[in-house]
Structure formats: C-alpha cells, structure tokens
Design a protein around this motif. Structure first.
Motif, PDB file in Angstrom:
ATOM      1  N   LEU A  12      15.430  47.652 -21.771  1.00  0.00           N
ATOM      2  CA  LEU A  12      15.943  47.548 -23.017  1.00  0.00           C
ATOM      3  C   LEU A  12      17.547  46.908 -22.619  1.00  0.00           C
ATOM      4  CD1 LEU A  12      15.295  50.252 -25.675  1.00  0.00           C
ATOM      5  CD2 LEU A  12      15.524  47.510 -25.860  1.00  0.00           C
ATOM      6  N   LEU A  13      18.154  47.573 -22.104  1.00  0.00           N
ATOM      7  CA  LEU A  13      19.630  46.958 -21.652  1.00  0.00           C
ATOM      8  C   LEU A  13      19.617  45.981 -21.183  1.00  0.00           C
ATOM      9  CD1 LEU A  13      21.022  50.373 -20.322  1.00  0.00           C
ATOM     10  CD2 LEU A  13      21.729  49.503 -22.475  1.00  0.00           C
ATOM     11  N   ALA A  15      17.417  43.316 -21.504  1.00  0.00           N
ATOM     12  CA  ALA A  15      16.859  42.464 -22.660  1.00  0.00           C
ATOM     13  C   ALA A  15      18.342  42.192 -23.317  1.00  0.00           C
ATOM     14  CB  ALA A  15      15.809  42.841 -23.377  1.00  0.00           C
ATOM     15  N   VAL A  16      19.127  43.362 -23.772  1.00  0.00           N
ATOM     16  CA  VAL A  16      20.214  43.226 -24.749  1.00  0.00           C
ATOM     17  C   VAL A  16      21.200  42.058 -23.998  1.00  0.00           C
ATOM     18  CG1 VAL A  16      22.168  44.301 -25.607  1.00  0.00           C
ATOM     19  CG2 VAL A  16      19.910  45.235 -26.026  1.00  0.00           C
ATOM     20  N   LEU A  19      19.819  38.399 -23.791  1.00  0.00           N
ATOM     21  CA  LEU A  19      19.912  37.766 -25.126  1.00  0.00           C
ATOM     22  C   LEU A  19      21.239  37.195 -25.537  1.00  0.00           C
ATOM     23  CD1 LEU A  19      17.410  39.496 -27.267  1.00  0.00           C
ATOM     24  CD2 LEU A  19      17.377  37.377 -26.645  1.00  0.00           C
ATOM     25  N   ALA A  20      22.418  38.206 -25.291  1.00  0.00           N
ATOM     26  CA  ALA A  20      23.850  37.935 -25.528  1.00  0.00           C
ATOM     27  C   ALA A  20      23.904  36.961 -24.861  1.00  0.00           C
ATOM     28  CB  ALA A  20      24.671  39.166 -25.144  1.00  0.00           C
ATOM     29  N   ALA A  22      21.922  34.276 -23.822  1.00  0.00           N
ATOM     30  CA  ALA A  22      21.462  33.206 -24.523  1.00  0.00           C
ATOM     31  C   ALA A  22      21.988  32.759 -25.680  1.00  0.00           C
ATOM     32  CB  ALA A  22      19.830  33.632 -25.019  1.00  0.00           C
ATOM     33  N   ALA A 303      16.627  33.773 -22.145  1.00  0.00           N
ATOM     34  CA  ALA A 303      15.539  34.160 -23.370  1.00  0.00           C
ATOM     35  C   ALA A 303      14.294  34.646 -22.752  1.00  0.00           C
ATOM     36  CB  ALA A 303      15.447  33.155 -24.277  1.00  0.00           C
ATOM     37  N   ALA A 306      14.699  37.778 -21.108  1.00  0.00           N
ATOM     38  CA  ALA A 306      14.658  38.746 -22.138  1.00  0.00           C
ATOM     39  C   ALA A 306      13.258  39.343 -22.586  1.00  0.00           C
ATOM     40  CB  ALA A 306      15.722  38.341 -22.943  1.00  0.00           C
ATOM     41  N   VAL A 310      11.491  42.784 -22.725  1.00  0.00           N
ATOM     42  CA  VAL A 310      10.896  43.464 -23.991  1.00  0.00           C
ATOM     43  C   VAL A 310       9.556  43.916 -23.661  1.00  0.00           C
ATOM     44  CG1 VAL A 310      10.665  43.097 -26.467  1.00  0.00           C
ATOM     45  CG2 VAL A 310      12.665  42.471 -25.367  1.00  0.00           C
TER      46      VAL A 310
ATOM     47  N   ILE B  60      10.441  40.050 -30.366  1.00  0.00           N
ATOM     48  CA  ILE B  60       9.638  39.310 -29.725  1.00  0.00           C
ATOM     49  C   ILE B  60       9.288  38.029 -30.526  1.00  0.00           C
ATOM     50  CG2 ILE B  60       7.319  39.067 -29.119  1.00  0.00           C
ATOM     51  CD1 ILE B  60       7.158  41.860 -28.485  1.00  0.00           C
ATOM     52  N   THR B  63      12.756  35.854 -30.460  1.00  0.00           N
ATOM     53  CA  THR B  63      13.028  35.285 -29.203  1.00  0.00           C
ATOM     54  C   THR B  63      11.932  34.290 -28.730  1.00  0.00           C
ATOM     55  OG1 THR B  63      13.574  37.611 -28.539  1.00  0.00           O
ATOM     56  CG2 THR B  63      13.278  36.000 -26.704  1.00  0.00           C
ATOM     57  N   ILE B  67      13.178  30.491 -27.796  1.00  0.00           N
ATOM     58  CA  ILE B  67      12.825  29.853 -26.656  1.00  0.00           C
ATOM     59  C   ILE B  67      11.741  28.348 -26.933  1.00  0.00           C
ATOM     60  CG2 ILE B  67      10.845  29.878 -24.789  1.00  0.00           C
ATOM     61  CD1 ILE B  67      11.417  32.866 -24.793  1.00  0.00           C
ATOM     62  N   HIS B 305      20.151  29.943 -31.127  1.00  0.00           N
ATOM     63  CA  HIS B 305      21.075  30.933 -31.037  1.00  0.00           C
ATOM     64  C   HIS B 305      20.941  32.224 -32.346  1.00  0.00           C
ATOM     65  CE1 HIS B 305      23.357  28.070 -33.217  1.00  0.00           C
ATOM     66  NE2 HIS B 305      24.132  29.154 -33.612  1.00  0.00           N
ATOM     67  N   TYR B 308      18.322  34.426 -31.376  1.00  0.00           N
ATOM     68  CA  TYR B 308      18.588  35.373 -30.432  1.00  0.00           C
ATOM     69  C   TYR B 308      19.271  36.301 -31.017  1.00  0.00           C
ATOM     70  CZ  TYR B 308      16.926  31.701 -27.117  1.00  0.00           C
ATOM     71  OH  TYR B 308      16.055  30.844 -26.490  1.00  0.00           O
ATOM     72  N   LEU B 312      18.339  40.254 -30.789  1.00  0.00           N
ATOM     73  CA  LEU B 312      19.329  41.265 -30.326  1.00  0.00           C
ATOM     74  C   LEU B 312      19.586  42.483 -31.290  1.00  0.00           C
ATOM     75  CD1 LEU B 312      21.378  41.470 -28.028  1.00  0.00           C
ATOM     76  CD2 LEU B 312      23.334  40.644 -29.422  1.00  0.00           C
ATOM     77  N   LEU B 315      16.844  44.509 -30.919  1.00  0.00           N
ATOM     78  CA  LEU B 315      16.812  45.277 -29.792  1.00  0.00           C
ATOM     79  C   LEU B 315      17.630  46.457 -29.956  1.00  0.00           C
ATOM     80  CD1 LEU B 315      16.338  43.044 -26.803  1.00  0.00           C
ATOM     81  CD2 LEU B 315      14.479  44.384 -27.931  1.00  0.00           C
ATOM     82  N   LEU B 316      19.042  46.257 -30.410  1.00  0.00           N
ATOM     83  CA  LEU B 316      19.750  47.038 -30.621  1.00  0.00           C
ATOM     84  C   LEU B 316      19.500  48.340 -31.467  1.00  0.00           C
ATOM     85  CD1 LEU B 316      22.947  45.224 -31.093  1.00  0.00           C
ATOM     86  CD2 LEU B 316      22.380  46.586 -28.958  1.00  0.00           C
ATOM     87  N   LEU B 319      17.085  50.352 -29.036  1.00  0.00           N
ATOM     88  CA  LEU B 319      18.000  50.824 -28.108  1.00  0.00           C
ATOM     89  C   LEU B 319      18.553  52.229 -28.697  1.00  0.00           C
ATOM     90  CD1 LEU B 319      19.119  50.624 -25.402  1.00  0.00           C
ATOM     91  CD2 LEU B 319      21.236  49.583 -26.230  1.00  0.00           C
TER      92      LEU B 319
END
Lengths: 338, 331
Positions: A12-13, A15-16, A19-20, A22, A303, A306, A310, B60, B63, B67, B305, B308, B312, B315-316, B319
C-alpha cells in the motif's frame, strides 16, 4: 497470516508513493530522429510523361512526385520539416519554406497537390544550372537559417533545349567550402524506356504528344567547343555546321547517368524514385537524421508499478492458496509414487 | 455538452475487469475467531466492508484510466468573434528585390519584399482569429497555401518573400487564383484579398470579365497595397496629357480604375516606404473586423494526473483502514 500483514502494508505504501510520482507527470528527454527537407520539384514538360503505374493507370512523373511528397509528410517522424520549391528554367522558386509535417499536414498536402507544370514561369530547363542556383540559394546567409534543410532535387534529368556543355557552372564550387556543405539527394524520376511527352493546351487539357519537330533536338546556343572540326562550319552562317539535327529529344526517359554525375559533383547522394512508399522509406535511411530531444511522458511507468502493488494487495492471498495447493499436490503425488 | 474524452492506449481498458477484485477479497487481514456466526452482524462493519471495496475499485479504475492516458481531446467550439478569411496575394516579380528607392537591397535598406515579409508577418500574428491563405504570382499564378489556421504554415509561405523574385507581373491570373480559394467555402465572416505588389500590368479582356463576375459572386473585397518605388508611377497618378492615358503607359492607374468597377468594396494604399506600408496594413486590420462564426480551438487537456490523484485518495483511505486494523485479539 501475520507475515502477510506487513507485506500488504508495504504494498500500500509503495502504491501511494508511486502514484504520487505519477501525479507529477514525469518526462524523459528522448533523443528522436527528425528530418528537414526542401523538396525542389522539376515541373518542366517532360515531367508530364506517363511512365509510372498506379494499379491499372499510367500516371505522370509529376503525379508520382506529388504522391511521394504526401507519403513523406505522412511517414516522416513528427518534428520533421518539409518545404516545397519548384524548378524550371535555370533556378528554383521557393513556394513554401519547410514546415513541421504533423501539425501542418492538411495545408502542406494541399500545397503539394497543387504543384503543376502550369506554374512554370519559363519553358526551358537547364538542370545543372538549376541545381547550381538552388545550392547557391541554400547557401545564402539571408535564408540559410529559415531553410535549414537537406535538399531533395527531384528531376528526370531531361533538359530542353539540350544545353551546351561549354556554358556550365562548376558544381564542385560548393564542396570543401568549410562552413556550409550541401547535403541531401538528387532523386531520379522516370522510366528506363523512352516515352512520349504529352502536350497540353493552356487549359491543362492533353492535346496529343510532342513530335520530333516540336522541340529543339540539338544545342545551338553559344559557340561549339572546337568549331573548325564541325562539318560545314561557317563562323557567320552556320556556327554549328550542317550536322544532323534529328534526335530523340521529343521522347523522354530518366537520364540516370547524368544525374549521378551531377550528384557526385555537388556532393549529394543519388536515389531513384520507384514508388512513393519505397522512396518515403529509403529517404530516411539515405539521409542522416538530425537528432532532437523530445520530452516523452512516462507517467505510466510508476502508475503501472502502483497498479501492480495494489493488485498484489488483493491477490497475494490467492497466491498463498495456489502455492499451498501446488505443494500439497506434489507431496501427495510423491507419496503415491512411493 | 460533450466531454470529448479520449484515451491514447485503449488496450489498457481490457484490464478493466480487475476493478471487481476488491469485491472478492478484503485487503485487511483476517483474524481467527472460534465462531464467526456468534459475532453480531453490525451495520458498521458492513458499511466499512463496502466502503473499502469501493475505495479499492476506485483506485484500480482511476489508475487504469491514468495509464490509458485519459485526456480531453483537442476540439473546436463555434463562437462568434471578429475576423476574416484573408488571402494574401504576393507579387514575386524580380523588382520586389529592390528597395523603395529602386536600388538593389543592401545591408542598410531593406528590399520591398523584405519589408512586406516583415509587416505581413506582424499583421498575421496579431490577427489570431483570421484564416490566412497565400497565393503568389509572377509570370504565372502560384498556388501556395490554402486558407488555414496553421500560423506556422502561413509564416513559412510569407517567408518565401525572402528568396529572390521570379520574372514578370501577371496580376490578372494571380487574382483569379486567389478568388478560387473561396470556392466551396461557407459564406461566413468577411472575405478579402490583400494584393501586395510593386507594379501593375494590363489584364486581358477575358480575365477582366471573369473577375467582374466572381468578385461580387463570391463576396470578396479587395485591398491593393502598392509598394511604390520612388520615381515610378502609382495608382493615383493623373496623366499629363491624353495620349499618355492608356493601360500600357499607365498600368497602375488603369488597374486601379478597373478595380473600382469590380462591384465590391475596394481600397488602394500607396506605400512609398516601410512606414507607409505599416499604416496601410493597420488600416486593413481595422476594416476587417466583421462578426464571424469562428471555430475556437480548445486544446487537448491531459487528465492522467487527475486520475492518479483520485486513485491516491482512494489508496489513502485504504491505508488509514489498514493502520487502524486490530493487530491481534490478545492485544
């Protein structure tokens, strides 16, 4: 399952972070080959000779050249430039300075489509003079920056009236001059066989072919090299003697040896136009590409990584199951075997 | 309103079924419990489960779109602005290489062609909504560039003025060619031909008739910027005596008179130096400002972007759920 937990957190970390990266839309400076050409197209009468084939049709040399130039604009890598000039008489006229081929494709293709023999501002053609004057123009300081291109001198080598070799410029003038060197190709157009040259009226309609009496067959310009040796020479009444003035100048074929000679003298390469597609490809091999750095977006790389991270988050457990299955299968198999 | 979205790599979208993954598998670790059935079914857990699955799918999906390089494609929207369809008709005769004083151009003084090139370039760069076409003429008319919004191409056509001129001045055929640019073009905005020349010539009767027919029919106005060489005659010159008043002796005056009979708005400007040429061009710029439906370009916008960023965010969420996870029952 405890070991997985730590692993998943890492995924997870990761991927984060990826992405940052990207999000910043990273670029990579990729060196790309591009070309820059100034096409000088012979638009004299002999270029109307139909000795190319397109499917079942006979098409003219000029039409084949137009197709070739359009094919080039389509196939040259973006960032390449192409300009258009016309050759007739003893010089080239620039119709369009080189422009980038992708962004300007539509107007450029129109310009190419309109190249026509009727644009000729004079009827005769002296190719050596034409090439000389073209190179002189390209060397000229006031336009050199604007042009900044390799020359494509596209012609069938047919001159009318036949030139007197005593009055020819020396193409070697351009070699070993230091700061500016001619670069590019002489492109030969036409077939090996002699073909008839179509005759048109001013409206552009074809009205037949040129006959032997319609054209000047032998040179009569200036003075011959050694007048005394010519039969029937008379300084005032017959400076060119009473020699035979019949010939095949009303028919046309590609004068390849002549063009090879011109190319050699001026330090250009020679290539023959067989089909538009062939030439558009060959040209990129024959001419040394100029290299430019072009930024290429590479956001998809972090990406994709990432995404993989995921996905691993979800499928890692399955891998464990599959791995466990595979292991038990081998154990059972071995056990049964024994 | 259409969004005009597009992707550069559509094959990436084949992976879209992957968005189902979070619904098949929790990203959190499971804990052993003696009897799951004994645990009460609480709605909070249920909501959390769905929320995490949605977040996972969103990450997913976003992202993947990133891509595939999601973008808003370059498109144009019609807008009423001011502008014109202008065809620049350039004189490529030999005399254009001389200065306004009639001398060969040297370092100090620019040639008429060079002055025209510089000022026309500025004119074009200032008029961002106009479409420009370029035609040229010498002994024969030369089709150079169709009406286009590609400024680079128009600039490349105007730049040819820096190269030596050709032969003579054949205005009539040049005008016929310039007019032909407007055929098959929808009638919108103002249309004008800007003729830039340093000389004139007689136009034969047949061509005159043709021009008188087509100028009004196609609704094209005419501006003639005459680059006058000192000592030469211009369109506004009066004959000193009657014998002199013939098209052959005073082609400029007679061409000017002919243009006045075209039946369309026409103005002539006489420029004897680069400053006067600039004034003439400024005046044309002021006149050619009719409302016109223009296609305003909306450039391509990359959206990867943004995708993404969305991913992100999702994902956070995952997380934070992960970090709140119960480590072990015993703790």
């Amino acid at each position: 399952m405890n070991r997985l937990r730590g692993w998943r957190l890492v995924c997870l970390l990761l991927a984060v972070v990826l992405l940052a990266v990207a999000i910043t839309d990273p670029h990579y400076e990729l060196e790309q080959p591009v070309y820059s050409f100034m096409a000088v197209v012979d638009i004299t009468r002999s270029m109307n000779t139909r000795d190319y084939r397109l499917g079942d049709l006979d098409i003219s040399r000029l039409e084949t050249v137009r197709r070739t130039l359009k094919e080039m604009s389509r196939t040259l890598p973006c960032g390449s430039r192409l300009g258009v000039s016309l050759f007739t008489e003893r010089r080239a006229a620039v119709l369009l300075m080189p422009v980038e081929v992708c962004d300007n494709y539509a107007p450029l293709a129109e310009t190419i489509d309109h190249i026509d023999w009727r644009m000729a501002w004079a009827a005769d053609s002296n190719i050596m003079q034409g090439l000389y004057n073209t190179l002189e123009l390209m060397r000229d300081l006031s336009v050199r920056e604007m042009l900044n291109a390799d020359l494509l001198f596209i012609t069938d080598g047919h001159e009318a009236p036949p030139p007197n070799p005593n009055y020819m410029p020396d193409l070697k003038d351009f070699q070993n001059q230091g700061e500016w060197q001619p670069g590019g190709l002489v492109i030969g157009v036409g077939g090996d066989e002699l073909s008839r040259i179509p005759k048109h009226n001013q409206e552009g309609e074809m009205i037949g072919y040129y006959g032997a009496d319609d054209v000047t067959q032998v040179t009569s310009f200036g003075l011959p090299e050694d007048p005394e040796s010519i039969e029937g020479y008379h300084p005032r009444n017959a400076p060119w003697g009473n020699r035979d003035t019949s010939g095949n100048e009303h028919l046309s074929s590609l004068k390849e040896s002549y063009l090879l000679e011109l190319a050699g003298q001026s330090g250009l390469d020679y290539i023959r136009l067989e089909t538009p597609a062939q030439l558009a490809t060959d040209i990129q091999e024959q001419v040394t590409a100029r290299r430019v750095e072009r930024p290429v977006r590479i956001h998809f790389i972090p990406a994709m990584l990432a995404l993989a991270a995921v996905l691993a988050l979800y499928v890692a457990v399955w891998f464990r199951h599959i791995a466990a299955l595979l292991i038990s299968y081998t154990i059972i198999k071995r056990y049964l075997h024994e | 309103m259409t969004l005009n979205l597009g992707v550069s790599y559509p094959w990436v979208l084949l992976l879209l079924p992957l968005v189902a993954l979070p619904w098949l598998q929790m990203p959190l670790d499971s804990r052993d419990h003696s009897c799951v059935a004994a645990l009460p079914a609480d709605s909070l857990s249920r909501a959390l489960q769905i929320g995490l699955a949605v977040a996972g799918s969103a990450a997913i999906l976003a992202t993947l779109l990133g891509i595939a390089d999601l973008h808003r494609v370059e498109h144009s929207i019609p807008r009423v602005g001011t502008g014109a369809h202008l065809v620049l008709l350039l004189d490529r005769s030999k005399s254009m290489d001389n200065t306004f004083a009639g001398r060969r151009a040297d370092g100090d003084e620019e040639s008429k062609a060079e002055a025209a090139r510089r000022l026309l370039s500025e004119f074009m760069q200032k008029r961002e909504h106009d479409l420009f076409g370029v035609a040229a003429f010498s002994t024969t008319p030369l089709y150079v560039l169709p009406l286009t919004d590609r400024r680079q191409a128009t600039q490349a056509a105007i730049d040819t003025l820096a190269t030596p001129g050709l032969a003579y001045t054949n205005v009539g055929d040049g005008l016929s060619l310039a007019l032909s640019y407007y055929r098959d073009l929808p009638m919108t905005g103002s249309r004008a031909i800007v003729l830039v020349s340093d000389g004139a010539a007689t136009i034969d009767f047949r061509t005159q008739e043709k021009l008188r027919q087509y100028f009004p029919e196609l609704g094209v106005r005419l501006y003639w910027v005459f680059l006058r060489t000192s000592g030469d005659r211009g369109p506004f010159d009066e004959p000193e005596n009657e014998q002199e008043d013939t098209p052959e002796a005073m082609p400029e005056r007679h061409l000017h008179k002919f243009f006045q009979t075209l039946g369309v708005p026409y103005s002539a400007y006489e420029a004897e130096n680069p400053q006067a040429l600039e004034q003439a061009i400024l005046q044309i710029a002021r006149l050619e400002n009719e409302p016109l439906v223009i296609q305003e370009k909306v450039p391509r916008v990359n959206l990867a972007h943004l995708c993404y960023a969305l991913a992100l965010g999702a994902l956070l969420l995952l997380l934070s759920a992960k970090l709140m996870e119960v480590r072990a029952w015993q703790a």
